[in-house]
Design a protein around this motif. Sequence first.
Motif, PDB file in Angstrom:
ATOM      1  N   ASN A  64       0.864  -1.180   0.000  1.00 54.70           N
ATOM      2  CA  ASN A  64       0.000   0.000   0.000  1.00 54.70           C
ATOM      3  C   ASN A  64       0.904   1.234   0.000  1.00 54.70           C
ATOM      4  OD1 ASN A  64      -1.608   2.204   0.729  1.00 54.70           O
ATOM      5  ND2 ASN A  64      -2.920   0.952   2.022  1.00 54.70           N
ATOM      6  N   LEU A  65       0.770   2.061  -0.996  1.00 60.36           N
ATOM      7  CA  LEU A  65       1.651   3.226  -1.137  1.00 60.36           C
ATOM      8  C   LEU A  65       1.119   4.488  -0.455  1.00 60.36           C
ATOM      9  CD1 LEU A  65       2.837   2.790  -4.825  1.00 60.36           C
ATOM     10  CD2 LEU A  65       4.049   2.175  -2.731  1.00 60.36           C
ATOM     11  N   ASP A  89       7.463  -1.204   6.296  1.00 59.99           N
ATOM     12  CA  ASP A  89       6.536  -0.261   6.921  1.00 59.99           C
ATOM     13  C   ASP A  89       6.075   0.793   5.911  1.00 59.99           C
ATOM     14  OD1 ASP A  89       5.076   0.985   9.061  1.00 59.99           O
ATOM     15  OD2 ASP A  89       6.708   2.444   9.235  1.00 59.99           O
ATOM     16  N   LEU A  90       7.019   1.366   5.195  1.00 62.42           N
ATOM     17  CA  LEU A  90       6.710   2.429   4.237  1.00 62.42           C
ATOM     18  C   LEU A  90       5.778   1.937   3.128  1.00 62.42           C
ATOM     19  CD1 LEU A  90       7.328   5.397   3.614  1.00 62.42           C
ATOM     20  CD2 LEU A  90       9.289   4.635   2.284  1.00 62.42           C
ATOM     21  N   LEU A  91       5.948   0.676   2.732  1.00 61.72           N
ATOM     22  CA  LEU A  91       5.120   0.120   1.663  1.00 61.72           C
ATOM     23  C   LEU A  91       3.816  -0.475   2.196  1.00 61.72           C
ATOM     24  CD1 LEU A  91       7.731  -1.504  -0.739  1.00 61.72           C
ATOM     25  CD2 LEU A  91       6.496   0.633  -1.000  1.00 61.72           C
ATOM     26  N   GLY A  92       3.535  -0.252   3.477  1.00 63.69           N
ATOM     27  CA  GLY A  92       2.270  -0.700   4.042  1.00 63.69           C
ATOM     28  C   GLY A  92       2.102  -2.210   4.027  1.00 63.69           C
ATOM     29  N   MET A  93       3.212  -2.925   4.106  1.00 68.71           N
ATOM     30  CA  MET A  93       3.174  -4.385   4.097  1.00 68.71           C
ATOM     31  C   MET A  93       3.075  -4.882   5.543  1.00 68.71           C
ATOM     32  SD  MET A  93       5.978  -4.983   1.066  1.00 68.71           S
ATOM     33  CE  MET A  93       5.812  -6.764   1.088  1.00 68.71           C
ATOM     34  N   ASP A  94       1.908  -4.670   6.128  1.00 64.97           N
ATOM     35  CA  ASP A  94       1.721  -4.890   7.563  1.00 64.97           C
ATOM     36  C   ASP A  94       2.001  -6.324   8.014  1.00 64.97           C
ATOM     37  OD1 ASP A  94       1.015  -2.218   7.662  1.00 64.97           O
ATOM     38  OD2 ASP A  94      -1.136  -2.632   7.605  1.00 64.97           O
ATOM     39  N   MET A  95       1.506  -7.307   7.289  1.00 61.07           N
ATOM     40  CA  MET A  95       1.737  -8.705   7.684  1.00 61.07           C
ATOM     41  C   MET A  95       3.227  -9.056   7.573  1.00 61.07           C
ATOM     42  SD  MET A  95      -1.143  -9.867   8.726  1.00 61.07           S
ATOM     43  CE  MET A  95      -0.836 -11.617   8.812  1.00 61.07           C
ATOM     44  N   SER A  96       3.852  -8.631   6.504  1.00 59.47           N
ATOM     45  CA  SER A  96       5.287  -8.877   6.335  1.00 59.47           C
ATOM     46  C   SER A  96       6.075  -8.172   7.435  1.00 59.47           C
ATOM     47  CB  SER A  96       5.768  -8.376   4.970  1.00 59.47           C
ATOM     48  OG  SER A  96       5.125  -9.068   3.935  1.00 59.47           O
ATOM     49  N   TYR A  97       5.662  -6.971   7.761  1.00 60.26           N
ATOM     50  CA  TYR A  97       6.312  -6.190   8.815  1.00 60.26           C
ATOM     51  C   TYR A  97       6.235  -6.955  10.141  1.00 60.26           C
ATOM     52  CZ  TYR A  97       7.481  -2.170  11.765  1.00 60.26           C
ATOM     53  OH  TYR A  97       8.069  -1.326  12.681  1.00 60.26           O
TER      54      TYR A  97
END
Length: 114
Positions: free
Chosen positions: A6-7, A63-71
Amino acid sequence: MALQYNLAKVYEISENDTDFALQIVTLFLEEVPAEIKSIRTAIEDKDYTRTYAACHKIKPTLDLLGMDMSYEENLQIMTWTKTEGKRKEIKEVYKSLKDRIDLAIKEIKKDFKL
């Protein structure tokens, strides 16, 4: 439509600068796959310091790319390094993280025609 990333944060901090967004996703494509390989090797070697360093390096990008699960999975691996846990405890988390990263890479390449 992006499912794996998510950008919104990228556009928020760049005031909707599409060139900046392209730079960020390009950086992701160039650096994260190598770090993911490094994490795998470091886990296999039980090299907690190297595992932590590679996870720490990709953390802001996720975090910046909104990759919450990966984060969150990345944080789990970082926590594992602090407790110096057993390898089999973390292998599934790593596999899930790698799968999510791979899907994001495919999506980004398709979305940005890279």
